[in-house]
Motif scaffolding. Structure first.
Motif, PDB file in Angstrom:
ATOM      1  N   TRP A  29      -8.763  -8.967  11.403  1.00  0.00           N
ATOM      2  CA  TRP A  29      -9.059  -8.197  10.197  1.00  0.00           C
ATOM      3  C   TRP A  29      -7.822  -7.405   9.759  1.00  0.00           C
ATOM      4  O   TRP A  29      -7.506  -7.296   8.581  1.00  0.00           O
ATOM      5  N   ASN A  30      -7.104  -6.888  10.735  1.00  0.00           N
ATOM      6  CA  ASN A  30      -5.902  -6.124  10.416  1.00  0.00           C
ATOM      7  C   ASN A  30      -4.871  -7.007   9.721  1.00  0.00           C
ATOM      8  O   ASN A  30      -4.245  -6.592   8.753  1.00  0.00           O
ATOM      9  N   ALA A  31      -4.710  -8.227  10.234  1.00  0.00           N
ATOM     10  CA  ALA A  31      -3.728  -9.127   9.627  1.00  0.00           C
ATOM     11  C   ALA A  31      -4.132  -9.464   8.202  1.00  0.00           C
ATOM     12  O   ALA A  31      -3.288  -9.615   7.317  1.00  0.00           O
ATOM     13  N   LEU A  32      -5.434  -9.547   7.951  1.00  0.00           N
ATOM     14  CA  LEU A  32      -5.912  -9.919   6.616  1.00  0.00           C
ATOM     15  C   LEU A  32      -5.787  -8.781   5.604  1.00  0.00           C
ATOM     16  O   LEU A  32      -5.404  -8.994   4.468  1.00  0.00           O
ATOM     17  N   ALA A  33      -6.140  -7.570   6.025  1.00  0.00           N
ATOM     18  CA  ALA A  33      -6.350  -6.507   5.040  1.00  0.00           C
ATOM     19  C   ALA A  33      -5.236  -5.474   4.998  1.00  0.00           C
ATOM     20  O   ALA A  33      -5.277  -4.559   4.192  1.00  0.00           O
ATOM     21  N   SER A  34      -4.231  -5.592   5.868  1.00  0.00           N
ATOM     22  CA  SER A  34      -3.227  -4.540   5.923  1.00  0.00           C
ATOM     23  C   SER A  34      -2.057  -4.832   4.996  1.00  0.00           C
ATOM     24  O   SER A  34      -1.909  -5.937   4.494  1.00  0.00           O
ATOM     25  N   ALA A  41      -3.934 -11.526   3.286  1.00  0.00           N
ATOM     26  CA  ALA A  41      -4.583 -12.229   2.181  1.00  0.00           C
ATOM     27  C   ALA A  41      -5.661 -11.380   1.513  1.00  0.00           C
ATOM     28  O   ALA A  41      -5.925 -11.526   0.324  1.00  0.00           O
ATOM     29  N   ALA A  42      -6.290 -10.478   2.256  1.00  0.00           N
ATOM     30  CA  ALA A  42      -7.394  -9.702   1.692  1.00  0.00           C
ATOM     31  C   ALA A  42      -6.934  -8.376   1.103  1.00  0.00           C
ATOM     32  O   ALA A  42      -7.747  -7.559   0.690  1.00  0.00           O
ATOM     33  N   PHE A  43      -5.610  -8.171   1.058  1.00  0.00           N
ATOM     34  CA  PHE A  43      -5.107  -6.901   0.524  1.00  0.00           C
ATOM     35  C   PHE A  43      -5.106  -6.927  -1.003  1.00  0.00           C
ATOM     36  O   PHE A  43      -4.736  -7.926  -1.613  1.00  0.00           O
ATOM     37  N   ARG A  44      -5.541  -5.820  -1.639  1.00  0.00           N
ATOM     38  CA  ARG A  44      -5.501  -5.710  -3.094  1.00  0.00           C
ATOM     39  C   ARG A  44      -4.565  -4.557  -3.461  1.00  0.00           C
ATOM     40  O   ARG A  44      -4.756  -3.444  -2.964  1.00  0.00           O
ATOM     41  N   PRO A  45      -3.580  -4.811  -4.353  1.00  0.00           N
ATOM     42  CA  PRO A  45      -2.658  -3.728  -4.734  1.00  0.00           C
ATOM     43  C   PRO A  45      -3.387  -2.513  -5.288  1.00  0.00           C
ATOM     44  O   PRO A  45      -2.917  -1.380  -5.167  1.00  0.00           O
ATOM     45  N   SER A  46      -4.573  -2.730  -5.883  1.00  0.00           N
ATOM     46  CA  SER A  46      -5.311  -1.601  -6.450  1.00  0.00           C
ATOM     47  C   SER A  46      -5.795  -0.658  -5.355  1.00  0.00           C
ATOM     48  O   SER A  46      -6.160   0.487  -5.636  1.00  0.00           O
ATOM     49  N   SER A  47      -5.784  -1.126  -4.113  1.00  0.00           N
ATOM     50  CA  SER A  47      -6.285  -0.274  -3.037  1.00  0.00           C
ATOM     51  C   SER A  47      -5.204   0.645  -2.476  1.00  0.00           C
ATOM     52  O   SER A  47      -5.467   1.406  -1.544  1.00  0.00           O
ATOM     53  N   LEU A  48      -3.984   0.602  -3.014  1.00  0.00           N
ATOM     54  CA  LEU A  48      -2.933   1.511  -2.552  1.00  0.00           C
ATOM     55  C   LEU A  48      -3.348   2.955  -2.789  1.00  0.00           C
ATOM     56  O   LEU A  48      -3.732   3.317  -3.897  1.00  0.00           O
ATOM     57  N   VAL A  83      11.774   4.620   5.134  1.00  0.00           N
ATOM     58  CA  VAL A  83      10.402   4.889   5.556  1.00  0.00           C
ATOM     59  C   VAL A  83       9.585   3.602   5.481  1.00  0.00           C
ATOM     60  O   VAL A  83       9.871   2.714   4.669  1.00  0.00           O
ATOM     61  N   GLN A  84       8.631   3.529   6.367  1.00  0.00           N
ATOM     62  CA  GLN A  84       7.681   2.423   6.331  1.00  0.00           C
ATOM     63  C   GLN A  84       6.332   2.982   5.942  1.00  0.00           C
ATOM     64  O   GLN A  84       5.880   3.978   6.514  1.00  0.00           O
ATOM     65  N   VAL A  85       5.704   2.366   4.971  1.00  0.00           N
ATOM     66  CA  VAL A  85       4.374   2.784   4.533  1.00  0.00           C
ATOM     67  C   VAL A  85       3.427   1.661   4.927  1.00  0.00           C
ATOM     68  O   VAL A  85       3.707   0.484   4.646  1.00  0.00           O
ATOM     69  N   SER A  86       2.360   1.999   5.623  1.00  0.00           N
ATOM     70  CA  SER A  86       1.482   0.922   6.077  1.00  0.00           C
ATOM     71  C   SER A  86       0.057   1.401   6.247  1.00  0.00           C
ATOM     72  O   SER A  86      -0.211   2.591   6.387  1.00  0.00           O
ATOM     73  N   THR A  87      -0.848   0.453   6.232  1.00  0.00           N
ATOM     74  CA  THR A  87      -2.229   0.727   6.631  1.00  0.00           C
ATOM     75  C   THR A  87      -2.552  -0.217   7.771  1.00  0.00           C
ATOM     76  O   THR A  87      -1.965  -1.287   7.896  1.00  0.00           O
ATOM     77  N   ASN A  88      -3.471   0.200   8.616  1.00  0.00           N
ATOM     78  CA  ASN A  88      -3.941  -0.659   9.697  1.00  0.00           C
ATOM     79  C   ASN A  88      -5.456  -0.614   9.707  1.00  0.00           C
ATOM     80  O   ASN A  88      -6.060   0.025  10.563  1.00  0.00           O
ATOM     81  N   PRO A  89      -6.080  -1.298   8.743  1.00  0.00           N
ATOM     82  CA  PRO A  89      -7.539  -1.169   8.615  1.00  0.00           C
ATOM     83  C   PRO A  89      -8.297  -1.734   9.819  1.00  0.00           C
ATOM     84  O   PRO A  89      -9.471  -1.414   9.999  1.00  0.00           O
ATOM     85  N   GLY A  90      -7.634  -2.551  10.645  1.00  0.00           N
ATOM     86  CA  GLY A  90      -8.343  -3.093  11.811  1.00  0.00           C
ATOM     87  C   GLY A  90      -8.136  -2.255  13.051  1.00  0.00           C
ATOM     88  O   GLY A  90      -8.668  -2.563  14.117  1.00  0.00           O
TER      89      GLY A  90
END
Lengths: 303, 518
Positions: free
Chosen positions: B197-202, B229-236, B432-439
């Protein structure tokens, strides 16, 4: 005399003491040759030789453990002194990691030898300790320095303390596995002679190796988990297949294989023991080889 | 990965000449056998190794292309076979997918067996207790019923499940062991799901910010950006911050000792350090790297300012010898461009081309100078770190020799043919690195469960205890038996000793038999 100097002196001294302990254990090993074998109809001379051998075994064994304890004490002075000199946990580079991991190995050995009668571990453990400490003070030595900022974290203590503890357990487990292989081969060939006869039975060695490894496995799992949490804090990703992460994963998988091998027909015993030895080889490769050969995010090892 | 090897029906090497269903079943049995799981584990360990020796594209794409250039023979083949992105290669994926299928195939049936065992009462007392690992006998004065009551109470107090028979009591405990084992294996599946899930949505992006500069979280602000693949730019998550200052210190030997960035966000000042990221909702900002940006001012041939400000240079070595470009596109009558090196520390008087210390103790800027006719704006994005020299020629002096300028802070160099470049100072930049880790939370739960599971499965020891009574003259004969179901642990003596004292067998009347080690 600075704390730094005392630490270095203590490290060198401990290497020398381990070498002497190694010689004592080798002498013990050698004096076991004249022991009588079960079922033998001994001559008078053989009985005398046996008595002499028993005396030698006992004497050299005592000298060996005494030297090992002395070595451990000076070794501890070295590691603690290093921590005081650097004003932090002394695990910031390869020199410090190797010396600390060897403290864990020797301390575990001294405990097992005194409390559990496992002094048969003496020769191989002292070989490892003398070699490791010798290499540490000659090849890997670096002067005391502050930590690079990436290591400024509580996880520095948690992650590495767990790694060192697992190192102690895996090394002792692998040494017992090697002795198991020797003993099992000797037992297959008929009555066991000489020093090997003084080792516990192959079955006991196998179980001993299993328990040591079993103790190390969850701690190694924890080491990886704590490392992942730290990586999340420091680098913003909990897993990134950095060479060191890759090899800690390989070690974990090999030991998972070991635990399953012991429950699989055709893998019990010899093959499982070989897997345990491969496991410790991947562990050391990770801590020495990867630092020297490959550059990655964990490359502060060179000091 | 069943706990015991499955009994094989006949020689396993021979595929039975049966219908498709039977063949599938045979394949399934093979896949879920422990031996297969073992080989898959070893295959996984071996398959991971090239990932640590060969450069990996997700980590360093430049190194990969360098490697392929340096090894024109094997390089392209390794590339085709996925060796430069091992952990996303189909063969690596195949191994772990098979491993997890094998794991699930083994664990699920064991869950039913486990549940059945939980529902069933403790086992019946075996015919002969004397054969068990632990065995004691004695004669007591109480009645058989009193003895059994006392035994049952003692076992219950020690956490045994108890089954009462006419002349006997049996008890068992330690079900957490198998539960822990099952939880451990299922937790690994949870970890894998979390990673997936992390690989898909992060997403992960990096940006270089010069001191005094700002960052706001939109796609255009990133220098590098990768997402699942599941990341949407609108979710930034919308946020922005300003890098007020960036303090970097080195030890006398040149090792970094302090990285401390002060940032302002929403009016509040915060510290951004290596081990303490900034958090904005689900998004984390990490400090990954640093470098120098020489501050320069370029005047064109007409005497107008054509460029002014910091130019980000990228470090090339541990001493921060940094390379970069300065582009004065708006210079008139001609545009000007510079490619150069920033050396944070140069030993005074030396004409070195590399820095001798990472801190900026005596910085110099070395530039080569280019000029050319103004360029038509095409709108095509240009790499700011490399100089596209089409339409440009090197500036030469009166003798036709190429001009290179070596500038100390405060120096101005008059360019032959018009214009000048001034090196007014330097600033640091932070990467800087900006990241999310939703999984991450899923992986976290998996890890906690795995550790709890393995602790239970290693520490808890399933045990069974039995008591049988018989009437004898003047009292009751008591037989106690016990087994420890863990391989090689015959230590049921303590358990039996408690039981013995509970039913009133004194140590003098004990007859203990040493069981052979299991």
């Amino acid at each position: 005399m600075s704390v730094d100097y005392i630490s270095n002196l203590a490290m060198v001294t401990s290497a020398a003491l381990y070498l002497l302990a190694l010689i004592a254990y080798a002498a013990k090993w050698a004096s076991g040759r004249a022991l009588l074998t079960e079922g033998m109809k001994p001559s008078r001379a053989q009985v005398d030789a046996d008595e002499k051998a028993r005396f030698g075994l006992d004497l050299w064994g005592r000298i060996g453990i005494a030297l090992a304890c002395l070595g451990l004490a000076t070794h501890l002075v070295g590691v603690i002194g290093r921590g005081i000199a650097a004003n932090r946990a002394p695990w910031g580079n390869m020199y410090e990691f190797i010396t600390s991991a060897l403290v864990a190995v020797v301390a575990l050995f001294v405990y097992l030898a005194i409390a559990k009668g496992a002094d048969w571990l003496g020769l191989p453990v002292m070989l490892l300790a003398a070699l490791g400490q010798g290499l540490a003070v000659t090849v890997f030595y670096v002067a005391v320095g502050p930590l690079v900022p990436a290591l400024h974290s509580v996880f520095f203590v948690v992650h590495i303390l767990a790694a060192i503890t697992a190192a102690g357990a895996f090394n002792i487990g692998a040494i017992a596995a090697i002795l198991y292989l020797l003993k099992a081969r000797a037992e297959k060939r008929g009555p066991v002679k000489g020093y090997l006869a003084k080792l516990p039975s192959a079955e006991v060695l196998d179980r001993f190796s299993y328990r040591a490894t079993l103790f190390g496995f969850p701690i190694w799992t924890f080491t990886i988990a704590a490392g992942a949490v730290w990586a999340q804090y420091a680098w913003g990703r909990f897993w990134g297949w950095d060479p060191k992460e890759t090899w800690s994963f390989i070690t974990w998988v090999v030991y998972a294989g070991y635990l399953h091998a012991r429950l699989t027909a055709g893998w019990k015993g010899r093959r499982a023991a070989i897997v345990a030895i491969i496991g410790v080889a991947t562990f050391w490769f990770n801590f020495v080889g990867i630092n020297l050969l490959v550059s990655g995010l964990h490359s502060y090892g060179k000091g | 990965m069943a706990r015991e090897n499955r009994p094989s029906n006949g020689p396993a090497e021979l595929a039975p000449a049966l219908g498709p269903v039977a063949t599938l079943r045979w394949l399934w049995t093979q896949l879920t056998s422990m031996k297969t799981a073992l080989w898959l584990l070893f295959a996984l360990a071996v398959a991971a190794m090239p990932g640590s020796f060969l450069p990996q594209r997700p980590v360093n794409p430049v190194k990969v292309s360098d490697y392929i250039k340096a090894n024109p023979g094997v390089g392209p083949w390794l590339d085709r076979l996925g060796f430069f992105d091992v952990f996303a290669a189909p063969w690596f994926g195949a191994i772990y997918v098979l491993l997890f299928v094998s794991l699930v195939g083994c664990i699920v049936p064991r869950i039913w067996v486990y549940l059945r065992e939980l529902r069933n009462p403790p086992p019946a007392v075996p015919a002969s207790l004397a054969k068990l690992t632990g065995y004691r006998t004695g004669v007591v004065t109480q009645s058989p019923a009193e003895v059994l009551d006392a035994a049952a109470a003692s076992l219950k107090a020690k956490g045994f499940r108890v089954r009462r028979e006419a002349d006997a009591v049996s008890g068992d405990k330690g079900f957490l062991r198998e539960l822990g084992n099952l939880v451990f294996h299922l937790a690994l599946v949870i970890v894998l799901c979390g990673l997936g899930w992390n690989a898909l949505a992060s997403f992960r992006g990096t940006s270089i910010i010069v001191e005094g500069g700002s960052f706001s979280n939109t796609l255009t602000q990133y220098d590098e950006f990768t997402s699942g693949a599941a990341f949407r730019p609108s979710s930034l998550t919308p946020f922005s911050f300003r890098l007020d200052s960036f303090d970097v210190k080195f030890t006398p030997k040149g090792a970094p000792s302090v990285f401390d960035a002060k940032v302002t966000t929403d009016g509040a000042t915060k510290n951004l350090e290596v081990n303490s990221p900034l958090t904005f909702g689900n998004t984390e900002v990490h400090l990954l790297g640093n470098g120098y940006a020489p501050v320069v001012k370029v005047l064109d041939g007409n005497g107008n300012v054509a460029f002014s400000g910091p130019a980000v240079f990228l470090p090339q070595d541990g001493m921060f010898t940094s390379a970069g470009t300065i582009k004065a596109q708006d210079g008139r009558p001609e545009r000007l461009a510079f490619d150069g090196l920033f050396l944070p520390t140069v030993v005074p008087g030396s004409l070195a081309f590399v820095s001798s210390f990472p801190d900026a103790l005596n910085p110099q800027l070395l530039v080569g100078i280019w000029h050319g006719p103004p360029k038509v704006e095409t709108g095509t994005p240009e790499n700011i770190y490399t100089l596209d020299t089409t339409g440009l020629t090197k500036v030469t002096d009166a003798d036709g020799k190429t001009v290179r300028a070596r500038l100390n802070v405060g120096d101005t160099f008059a360019i032959p043919g018009g214009g000048s470049i001034s090196f007014t100072g330097w600033q640091r930049w932070a990467k800087v690195q900006v990241s999310t880790n939703p999984g991450l939370w899923i992986v976290g739960i998996g890890f906690v469960l795995a550790l709890a599971g393995i602790a239970c499965s290693l520490l808890v020891r399933p045990r069974r205890a039995f008591v049988r009574v018989g009437a004898v003259e003047g009292g009751t004969s008591v037989q106690l038996g016990g087994i420890d179901r863990v391989d090689g642990r015959p230590a049921v003596d303590a358990e039996l000793a408690t039981l013995a004292s509970a039913v009133g067998i004194s140590s003098e009347t004990l007859a203990t038999t040493e069981g052979d080690p299991a």
